[in-house]
Design a protein around this motif. Structure first.
Motif, PDB file in Angstrom:
ATOM      1  N   LEU A  45       5.433 -62.522 -20.306  1.00  0.00           N
ATOM      2  CA  LEU A  45       4.822 -62.976 -19.047  1.00  0.00           C
ATOM      3  C   LEU A  45       5.884 -62.986 -17.968  1.00  0.00           C
ATOM      4  O   LEU A  45       6.955 -63.534 -18.170  1.00  0.00           O
ATOM      5  CB  LEU A  45       4.307 -64.405 -19.225  1.00  0.00           C
ATOM      6  N   GLY A  47       6.676 -64.039 -13.986  1.00  0.00           N
ATOM      7  CA  GLY A  47       6.228 -64.703 -12.762  1.00  0.00           C
ATOM      8  C   GLY A  47       6.901 -64.004 -11.587  1.00  0.00           C
ATOM      9  O   GLY A  47       6.755 -62.793 -11.405  1.00  0.00           O
ATOM     10  N   ASN A  48       7.701 -64.760 -10.820  1.00  0.00           N
ATOM     11  CA  ASN A  48       8.444 -64.132  -9.725  1.00  0.00           C
ATOM     12  C   ASN A  48       9.752 -63.513 -10.207  1.00  0.00           C
ATOM     13  O   ASN A  48      10.516 -62.992  -9.392  1.00  0.00           O
ATOM     14  CB  ASN A  48       8.749 -65.164  -8.626  1.00  0.00           C
ATOM     15  N   GLY A  49      10.054 -63.651 -11.512  1.00  0.00           N
ATOM     16  CA  GLY A  49      11.282 -63.056 -12.042  1.00  0.00           C
ATOM     17  C   GLY A  49      12.542 -63.680 -11.477  1.00  0.00           C
ATOM     18  O   GLY A  49      13.602 -63.054 -11.456  1.00  0.00           O
ATOM     19  N   THR A  50      12.461 -64.934 -11.052  1.00  0.00           N
ATOM     20  CA  THR A  50      13.639 -65.569 -10.450  1.00  0.00           C
ATOM     21  C   THR A  50      14.515 -66.271 -11.489  1.00  0.00           C
ATOM     22  O   THR A  50      15.535 -66.867 -11.146  1.00  0.00           O
ATOM     23  CB  THR A  50      13.261 -66.566  -9.332  1.00  0.00           C
ATOM     24  N   ASN A  51      14.093 -66.197 -12.743  1.00  0.00           N
ATOM     25  CA  ASN A  51      14.922 -66.762 -13.814  1.00  0.00           C
ATOM     26  C   ASN A  51      15.082 -65.760 -14.946  1.00  0.00           C
ATOM     27  O   ASN A  51      15.542 -66.116 -16.022  1.00  0.00           O
ATOM     28  CB  ASN A  51      14.260 -68.048 -14.336  1.00  0.00           C
ATOM     29  N   THR A  52      14.676 -64.511 -14.701  1.00  0.00           N
ATOM     30  CA  THR A  52      14.612 -63.538 -15.784  1.00  0.00           C
ATOM     31  C   THR A  52      15.480 -62.314 -15.496  1.00  0.00           C
ATOM     32  O   THR A  52      15.308 -61.648 -14.474  1.00  0.00           O
ATOM     33  CB  THR A  52      13.138 -63.092 -15.994  1.00  0.00           C
ATOM     34  N   THR A 112       7.193 -69.137  -9.509  1.00  0.00           N
ATOM     35  CA  THR A 112       5.758 -69.444  -9.509  1.00  0.00           C
ATOM     36  C   THR A 112       5.557 -70.805 -10.171  1.00  0.00           C
ATOM     37  O   THR A 112       6.456 -71.320 -10.857  1.00  0.00           O
ATOM     38  CB  THR A 112       4.979 -68.407 -10.343  1.00  0.00           C
ATOM     39  N   LEU A 116       7.882 -72.288 -13.320  1.00  0.00           N
ATOM     40  CA  LEU A 116       8.524 -73.605 -13.194  1.00  0.00           C
ATOM     41  C   LEU A 116       8.104 -74.550 -14.316  1.00  0.00           C
ATOM     42  O   LEU A 116       8.930 -75.268 -14.874  1.00  0.00           O
ATOM     43  CB  LEU A 116       8.108 -74.245 -11.865  1.00  0.00           C
ATOM     44  N   MET A 119       9.558 -73.870 -17.996  1.00  0.00           N
ATOM     45  CA  MET A 119      10.894 -74.365 -18.361  1.00  0.00           C
ATOM     46  C   MET A 119      11.180 -75.751 -17.788  1.00  0.00           C
ATOM     47  O   MET A 119      12.308 -76.201 -17.791  1.00  0.00           O
ATOM     48  CB  MET A 119      11.962 -73.386 -17.924  1.00  0.00           C
ATOM     49  N   GLY A 122      13.493 -77.961 -12.139  1.00  0.00           N
ATOM     50  CA  GLY A 122      13.646 -79.122 -11.274  1.00  0.00           C
ATOM     51  C   GLY A 122      14.904 -79.033 -10.459  1.00  0.00           C
ATOM     52  O   GLY A 122      15.648 -78.060 -10.547  1.00  0.00           O
ATOM     53  N   ILE A 168       0.506 -70.354 -19.574  1.00  0.00           N
ATOM     54  CA  ILE A 168       0.035 -71.400 -18.662  1.00  0.00           C
ATOM     55  C   ILE A 168      -0.955 -70.733 -17.708  1.00  0.00           C
ATOM     56  O   ILE A 168      -0.606 -69.752 -17.038  1.00  0.00           O
ATOM     57  CB  ILE A 168       1.204 -72.007 -17.868  1.00  0.00           C
ATOM     58  N   ARG A 191      20.598 -76.595  -0.022  1.00  0.00           N
ATOM     59  CA  ARG A 191      20.541 -75.303  -0.720  1.00  0.00           C
ATOM     60  C   ARG A 191      21.283 -74.225   0.068  1.00  0.00           C
ATOM     61  O   ARG A 191      22.055 -73.458  -0.486  1.00  0.00           O
ATOM     62  CB  ARG A 191      19.090 -74.863  -0.923  1.00  0.00           C
TER      63      ARG A 191
HETATM   64  C1  LIG Z   1      18.144 -68.903  -5.410  1.00  0.00           C
HETATM   65  C2  LIG Z   1      17.534 -69.567  -6.623  1.00  0.00           C
HETATM   66  C3  LIG Z   1      17.513 -70.938  -6.723  1.00  0.00           C
HETATM   67  C4  LIG Z   1      16.956 -71.550  -7.844  1.00  0.00           C
HETATM   68  N1  LIG Z   1      16.955 -72.903  -7.921  1.00  0.00           N
HETATM   69  C5  LIG Z   1      16.417 -73.505  -9.005  1.00  0.00           C
HETATM   70  C6  LIG Z   1      16.387 -74.924  -9.113  1.00  0.00           C
HETATM   71  O1  LIG Z   1      16.836 -75.640  -8.239  1.00  0.00           O
HETATM   72  N2  LIG Z   1      15.830 -75.468 -10.221  1.00  0.00           N
HETATM   73  C7  LIG Z   1      15.298 -74.703 -11.214  1.00  0.00           C
HETATM   74  O2  LIG Z   1      14.780 -75.262 -12.177  1.00  0.00           O
HETATM   75  N3  LIG Z   1      15.312 -73.362 -11.156  1.00  0.00           N
HETATM   76  C8  LIG Z   1      15.868 -72.737 -10.078  1.00  0.00           C
HETATM   77  N4  LIG Z   1      15.886 -71.385 -10.018  1.00  0.00           N
HETATM   78  C9  LIG Z   1      15.397 -70.581 -11.129  1.00  0.00           C
HETATM   79  C10 LIG Z   1      13.928 -70.176 -11.015  1.00  0.00           C
HETATM   80  O3  LIG Z   1      13.530 -70.042  -9.671  1.00  0.00           O
HETATM   81  C11 LIG Z   1      12.997 -71.162 -11.683  1.00  0.00           C
HETATM   82  O4  LIG Z   1      13.339 -71.293 -13.034  1.00  0.00           O
HETATM   83  C12 LIG Z   1      11.540 -70.736 -11.574  1.00  0.00           C
HETATM   84  O5  LIG Z   1      10.756 -71.766 -12.042  1.00  0.00           O
HETATM   85  C13 LIG Z   1      11.186 -69.492 -12.354  1.00  0.00           C
HETATM   86  O6  LIG Z   1       9.871 -69.111 -12.012  1.00  0.00           O
HETATM   87  P1  LIG Z   1       9.438 -67.590 -12.034  1.00  0.00           P
HETATM   88  O7  LIG Z   1       8.007 -67.504 -11.701  1.00  0.00           O
HETATM   89  O8  LIG Z   1      10.345 -66.769 -11.198  1.00  0.00           O
HETATM   90  O9  LIG Z   1       9.651 -67.272 -13.572  1.00  0.00           O
HETATM   91  P2  LIG Z   1      10.099 -65.946 -14.285  1.00  0.00           P
HETATM   92  O10 LIG Z   1      11.575 -65.732 -14.109  1.00  0.00           O
HETATM   93  O11 LIG Z   1       9.215 -64.819 -13.933  1.00  0.00           O
HETATM   94  O12 LIG Z   1       9.837 -66.383 -15.792  1.00  0.00           O
HETATM   95  C14 LIG Z   1      10.600 -67.433 -16.371  1.00  0.00           C
HETATM   96  C15 LIG Z   1      10.013 -67.760 -17.742  1.00  0.00           C
HETATM   97  O13 LIG Z   1       8.744 -68.351 -17.551  1.00  0.00           O
HETATM   98  C16 LIG Z   1       7.774 -67.674 -18.330  1.00  0.00           C
HETATM   99  N5  LIG Z   1       6.507 -67.726 -17.619  1.00  0.00           N
HETATM  100  C17 LIG Z   1       6.253 -67.323 -16.353  1.00  0.00           C
HETATM  101  N6  LIG Z   1       4.958 -67.552 -16.040  1.00  0.00           N
HETATM  102  C18 LIG Z   1       4.380 -68.107 -17.132  1.00  0.00           C
HETATM  103  C19 LIG Z   1       3.071 -68.559 -17.462  1.00  0.00           C
HETATM  104  N7  LIG Z   1       2.063 -68.473 -16.590  1.00  0.00           N
HETATM  105  N8  LIG Z   1       2.855 -69.067 -18.708  1.00  0.00           N
HETATM  106  C20 LIG Z   1       3.858 -69.157 -19.611  1.00  0.00           C
HETATM  107  N9  LIG Z   1       5.105 -68.735 -19.365  1.00  0.00           N
HETATM  108  C21 LIG Z   1       5.382 -68.216 -18.150  1.00  0.00           C
HETATM  109  C22 LIG Z   1       8.315 -66.257 -18.460  1.00  0.00           C
HETATM  110  O14 LIG Z   1       7.755 -65.587 -19.589  1.00  0.00           O
HETATM  111  C23 LIG Z   1       9.779 -66.513 -18.619  1.00  0.00           C
HETATM  112  O15 LIG Z   1      10.089 -66.801 -19.953  1.00  0.00           O
HETATM  113  C24 LIG Z   1      16.419 -70.754  -8.892  1.00  0.00           C
HETATM  114  C25 LIG Z   1      16.450 -69.354  -8.775  1.00  0.00           C
HETATM  115  C26 LIG Z   1      16.990 -68.762  -7.655  1.00  0.00           C
HETATM  116  C27 LIG Z   1      16.989 -67.257  -7.562  1.00  0.00           C
END
Ligand SMILES: Cc1cc2nc3c(=O)[nH]c(=O)nc-3n(C[C@H](O)[C@H](O)[C@H](O)COP(=O)(O)OP(=O)(O)OC[C@H]3O[C@@H](n4cnc5c(N)ncnc54)[C@H](O)[C@@H]3O)c2cc1C
Length: 279
Positions: A45, A47-52, A112, A116, A119, A122, A168, A191
């Motif tokens: 899965l 999302g926005n790929g901001t943790n992947t 997304t 959030l 994992m 926060g 989710i 930030r």
């Molecule tokens: C500049 C910057 C600042 C950041 N600051 C913070 C911060 O302060 N705190 C923090 O916690 N994180 C932070 N992050 C990391 C990131 O933004 C968060 O972890 C965010 O929640 C990841 O969401 P995403 O949609 O990009 O997830 P993705 O990277 O796309 O996916 C992350 C994980 O979630 C899983 N996933 C995604 N959607 C679903 C779903 N619907 N159901 C089940 N699993 C799913 C994916 O399979 C993957 O394992 C930051 C990142 C950046 C680039």
């Protein structure tokens, strides 16, 4: 659903690294998950790929995106139901418009709602689970269920959702009245002053070990500013690895290994990745 074959994933990770995926699917209705999970193997899965972090080789995966499931519903008593594909920034904007409070400390997180919650992300002492009432999930038995927060194990950057591989679908939040706009402005300024937001990154790379900050450990190990290929350990925030432009997957992997090896040697602490690595 929309199914794409041989899809370039480079722009699906905020690190701007990624190879060609065998299949990439955009879900348009939650019930399509049954067909997807019956038919496809190796599902990831996104999302926005901001943790992947994605490998830049051929990605033998079916990437599934819920970005089209992004509806918000206002419920009685300051409850809000958000679909998992919603950009967290839009949830924050909605809270502002409705004058709801609870997640202001998380302002500026670029993920997304699904990413959030997965994992328990926060910031600044708050985590998303603080405001969760219930979560609608899709499980390995291909069933859609709604679980109360108290029925889902969660801790710092960790939830049962990861272990059980649940999807989710939507999240219902419990808010209070009174959006704190000043707090949001304060957090956004923090930030901007502390994070390298002008370059591609995945935010904090490593989890903070108990009672220590990963950024401080990396800094004290003398690694700030180190460059491998086109990947750099940020000077502004040493727990951020940034892509200077042409970074490869291997550049990032090598920099992760350098950080872990050096910090372990100097402090005895083995840092654990917060980012998710798909290869
Ligand atoms: C500049 C910057 C600042 C950041 N600051 C913070 C911060 O302060 N705190 C923090 O916690 N994180 C932070 N992050 C990391 C990131 O933004 C968060 O972890 C965010 O929640 C990841 O969401 P995403 O949609 O990009 O997830 P993705 O990277 O796309 O996916 C992350 C994980 O979630 C899983 N996933 C995604 N959607 C679903 C779903 N619907 N159901 C089940 N699993 C799913 C994916 O399979 C993957 O394992 C930051 C990142 C950046 C680039």
């Amino acid at each position: 659903m929309i199914v794409y074959k041989n899809y370039s994933m480079k722009n699906k990770s905020n690190m701007k690294i990624g190879g060609i995926a065998k299949t990439y699917i955009e879900v348009e209705d939650k019930n399509e998950l049954i067909e997807i999970y019956s038919k496809y193997k190796n599902i990831f899965l996104i999302g926005n790929g901001t943790n992947t972090l994605l490998s830049d080789s051929i990605l033998d995966y079916t990437f599934v995106s819920l970005r089209k499931l992004n509806k918000i519903t206002n419920l009685p008593e300051q409850k809000v139901k958000s679909e998992a594909g919603l950009d967290f920034k839009k949830l924050m904007k909605y809270m502002y418009e409705k004058n709801y409070s609870g997640l202001e400390n998380l302002a500026g997180i670029p993920g997304t709602v699904g990413g959030l919650v997965y994992m328990n992300g926060g910031a600044y002492g708050s985590q998303i689970f603080d405001c969760i009432d219930e979560i609608e999930i899709f499980d390995k038995n291909l069933q859609i269920k709604t679980l109360k927060k108290s029925d889902i194990k969660h801790s710092y950057r960790n939830t049962e959702i990861q272990e059980k591989k649940w999807v989710i679908i939507s999240v219902t939040f419990n808010f209070t009245k009174g959006f704190d706009l000043e707090k949001v402005k304060e957090i956004q300024n923090l930030r901007e002053s502390k994070q390298p937001l002008n370059l591609p990154s995945l935010g904090s790379t490593f989890k903070n070990p108990t009672t220590k900050f990963a950024a401080k450990l990396i800094s004290e190990a003398g690694l700030k500013g180190t460059i491998i290929g086109s990947a750099k350990i940020s000077e502004k925030h040493p727990n951020f690895i940034v892509n200077l432009g042409e970074a490869t997957f291997l550049d990032i992997i090598n920099i992760l290994a350098l950080i872990k090896g050096t910090v372990k040697e100097k402090t005895g602490i083995l840092l654990e990745e917060e980012i998710i690595i798909v290869k």
